[in-house]
Design an enzyme around this catalytic site. Structure first.
Site, short mmCIF file in Angstrom:
data_model
loop_
_atom_site.label_atom_id
_atom_site.label_comp_id
_atom_site.label_asym_id
_atom_site.label_seq_id
_atom_site.Cartn_x
_atom_site.Cartn_y
_atom_site.Cartn_z
N ARG A 250 28.61 23.91 -33.44
CA ARG A 250 28.41 24.80 -34.52
C ARG A 250 28.37 23.85 -35.87
O ARG A 250 29.07 22.87 -35.98
CB ARG A 250 29.68 26.05 -34.73
CG ARG A 250 30.86 25.34 -34.78
CD ARG A 250 31.93 26.66 -34.96
NE ARG A 250 33.19 26.12 -34.88
CZ ARG A 250 33.92 25.92 -36.31
NH1 ARG A 250 33.03 26.57 -37.38
NH2 ARG A 250 35.03 25.37 -36.48
N THR A 251 27.91 24.50 -36.83
CA THR A 251 27.91 23.56 -38.31
C THR A 251 29.08 23.59 -38.96
O THR A 251 29.85 24.64 -39.10
CB THR A 251 26.89 24.30 -39.29
OG1 THR A 251 25.85 24.74 -38.63
CG2 THR A 251 26.71 23.57 -40.40
N LEU A 252 29.57 22.55 -39.23
CA LEU A 252 30.99 22.28 -39.93
C LEU A 252 30.58 21.88 -41.44
O LEU A 252 31.33 22.43 -42.24
CB LEU A 252 31.85 21.27 -39.24
CG LEU A 252 32.19 21.62 -37.90
CD1 LEU A 252 33.00 20.33 -37.14
CD2 LEU A 252 33.32 23.00 -37.88
N ASN B 13 28.88 29.80 -37.63
CA ASN B 13 28.09 28.98 -37.19
C ASN B 13 26.79 28.74 -38.11
O ASN B 13 25.52 29.11 -37.92
CB ASN B 13 27.53 28.82 -35.67
CG ASN B 13 26.64 27.75 -35.41
OD1 ASN B 13 26.75 26.79 -36.27
ND2 ASN B 13 26.05 27.83 -34.36
N PRO B 14 27.04 28.83 -39.47
CA PRO B 14 26.10 29.15 -40.50
C PRO B 14 24.81 28.20 -40.53
O PRO B 14 24.96 26.97 -40.05
CB PRO B 14 26.75 29.22 -41.95
CG PRO B 14 27.69 28.09 -41.59
CD PRO B 14 28.29 28.35 -40.27
#
Lengths: 273, 349
Positions: free
Chosen positions: B126-128, B230-231
């Site tokens: 997921r996007t951090l 998780n944008p």
């Protein structure tokens, strides 16, 4: 049609290349009470005959609002029709949620047809026994479609389904060229006259029919009884411009002379034999 | 109460549906016993047999928690009768894993402190934080449609690494999409939209998705991703014209969306929009619109450290979208204050 050894399963072909169960399903549509639709460039009108089984009960609902811009009239197994209306409503809402704009009626009709086709190709299902007249709007204006149990759909200027619909169809065939440019009110009147055709002499009142309209700038809505009765009274008093009598072919026992019924005795055209 | 796990052998047969839940019970400081494993689809209260010291039945209640986008199931003892409760060192910690993860890789969960996001290998999916980013996009409605501008820079942190990144793309017949933020996420969005437009074209029925529809679709996508923690790390500007109606909207990475006559992302909000508020009007001609855009972009070039001097202007009208070739703005640095900068402090730069 007669029973034969190929008609037990929907997944059995007949030797002539026919699916008998599907055809029987279309027969079920012909048994339902009449529904008709007609359209102009900007409006679509749906009308149907609503007879109650007996005086004590209410009538079967045959016209459903699917969205502000789509409505449907059904003929046949009304339970199947109700279920399909729910599906249509759900598809419309889902589209409106994701895209914030109304689902074009042409796309809804294809989805419906695909759903009906599935039932003609599974051994554990049966075809839907209901014909749907879908009236709606999309980018190019107003449209009227007919969805049948076979999974086919067609677009129509005007159409009638259900019992004694041939009489209405004949009337519509004579008048359809004018529909495209008609005003909404004229469309409604034509619809009512077509409904009267299917009644075979019975008196047309607003208690036995339902009329709904959808148009550009006009949400789908069912006309209330008073409005409908007023419109009926208008053309009853004035008298029709053309004899609405059916041709000899379909009913076989109405003479063209019967068309010029006097206003007081409208509908009571003499039926010979 | 804390729990340290020792993992079940033969974990595979325990995996069921999507989750594997195991209840670990602490025996003493160093040891732990897996008491039971079960599928969370079973009823919310379950009996667990304590198989270590003596047979005891414990009643657990099933508590569902969400943290860092992961679903955890916390089992707590409900019945406080001393007869039923085993020694106080009973642990109530549960780890939940996807089917693909075998139990032996399941990380330990501390019941008190809660799960640590980085200890889950699933987190790497997921996007951090963003890596290669684009800076502002500025857009407004003008007489014939929408004008949009963005520079062509892709920064890698503080390095202005890529200088020919096209951050404005046409979508279907009626829309333009500009994005700031993570470039790879923008490319992913373009893939989603490509598929969307393809299916729309396949209907071949005279109906087509306009800018309003695409904008709402994007809002749904962005909001759903945000809900999963998780944008897609972008601020999107969507503009277009359909049937004479001009439309201009924005969607942020958390799903905030709105429509307006002029929008900007990132630094553009602070530097460009005040200019637009003063000088925008409904009937800008194309030439005046470009002048106004250049004015905004020049301010951004001077003041935004991640801007590069290579910008691309795009317009969309009823006829269609046009992306103009990139060009540079003239800048002026000859201010007195910039000359001889080290005059007062030799050796500095």
């Amino acid at each position: 049609m007669f029973r034969n050894q190929y008609d037990t399963d929907v997944t059995t072909w007949g030797p002539a290349g026919r699916l008998f169960q599907v055809e029987y399903a279309m027969e079920a549509v012909k048994q339902g009470s009449a529904a008709i639709g007609l359209r102009s460039k900007t409006h679509v009108v749906l009308a149907c005959v609503n007879k109650a089984n007996n005086e004590l009960s209410s009538h079967q609902k045959k016209i459903f609002k699917v969205d502000d811009h789509i409505g449907v009239a059904i003929a046949g197994l009304t339970a199947d029709g109700r279920v399909l209306s729910r599906y249509m409503r759900s598809e419309c809402i889902s589209h409106a949620f994701t895209y914030e704009s109304p689902l074009p009626v042409g796309r809804l009709v294809v989805q419906l047809a695909d759903k009906a086709q599935v039932c003609t190709q599974r051994s554990w299902k049966r075809p839907y026994g209901v014909g749907l007249l879908v009236a709606g709007l999309d980018e190019s204006g107003a449209h009227l479609y007919y969805n049948c149990p076979s999974g086919n759909y067609f677009e129509y200027q005007a159409f009638a389904i259900g019992s004694r619909s041939q009489a209405a169809k004949t009337y519509l065939e004579r008048r359809f060229e004018n529909f495209m440019d008609s005003k909404c009110e004229d469309l409604v009147k034509d619809a009512l006259i077509a409904i009267r055709e299917t009644l075979q002499g019975e008196r047309l009142t607003s208690t036995i029919c339902t009329v709904a309209v959808v148009g550009v700038g006009e949400s789908f809505h069912i006309l209330d009884q008073n409005t409908v009765q007023q419109l009926i009274d208008e053309f009853e008093i004035v008298g029709e411009e053309e004899p609405p009598a059916a041709e000899a072919g379909d009913t076989g026992d109405q003479e063209t002379a019967a068309g010029e019924a006097t206003p007081a005795e409208e509908g009571a055209a003499p039926m010979d034999i | 109460m804390t729990c340290i796990g020792s993992y079940l052998e033969n974990s595979e047969e325990m995996l069921s549906d999507r989750f594997e839940v195991c209840i670990l019970m602490k025996i003493n400081e160093n040891e732990c016993q897996v008491v039971s494993s079960l599928s969370p689809k079973s009823s919310s209260q379950c009996f667990v047999e304590a198989s270590l010291v003596e047979k005891r039945w414990m009643l657990f209640s099933f508590l569902e928690l969400y943290r860092f986008g992961k679903r955890y199931l916390l089992f707590k003892t409900v019945d406080t009768s001393p007869l039923l409760l085993p020694p106080p060192s009973v642990a109530v910690a549960v780890a939940v894993a996807d089917r693909s993860m075998s139990l032996s890789k399941m990380p330990v969960v501390d019941g008190e402190r809660g799960p640590d996001a980085s200890s889950f290998s699933l987190d790497s999916e997921r996007t951090l934080y963003p890596y290669v980013t684009g800076t502002s996009v500025v857009a407004f409605k003008y007489r014939d449609g929408i004008l949009m501008a963005a520079d062509m820079g892709g920064s890698y942190g503080s390095t202005l690494r890529y200088k020919t990144v096209e951050r404005i793309k046409p979508i279907g017949k009626h829309s333009l999409l500009g994005a700031s933020g993570e470039i790879s996420d923008f490319q992913e969005i373009l893939r989603y939209l490509d598929e969307l437009i393809l299916y729309d074209n396949m209907w071949d029925d005279g109906n087509s998705l306009g800018p309003k529809e695409v904008h709402n679709y994007l809002t749904r996508v962005m909001y759903n991703r945000r809900n999963k923690f998780n944008p897609l790390w972008n601020s999107l500007v969507l503009g277009g014209v359909k049937n004479g109606q001009k439309y201009l909207g924005m969607v942020s990475m958390i799903g905030v969306n709105f429509e307006d006559n002029h929008v900007a992302t990132g630094f553009g909000n602070h530097l460009a929009r005040p200019i637009l508020r003063d000088e925008w009007n409904e009937n800008l001609s194309f030439e005046d619109g470009v002048k106004l855009l250049e004015k905004c972009m020049r301010v951004l070039l001077y003041r935004d450290r991640s801007a590069v001097n290579k910008l691309q202007i795009a317009k969309i009208t009823e006829e269609g979208a046009t992306l103009f070739p990139p060009y540079s703005l003239k800048t002026f640095w000859g201010f007195e204050a910039y000359k001889n900068p080290t005059v007062g402090a030799e050796g500095s730069w």
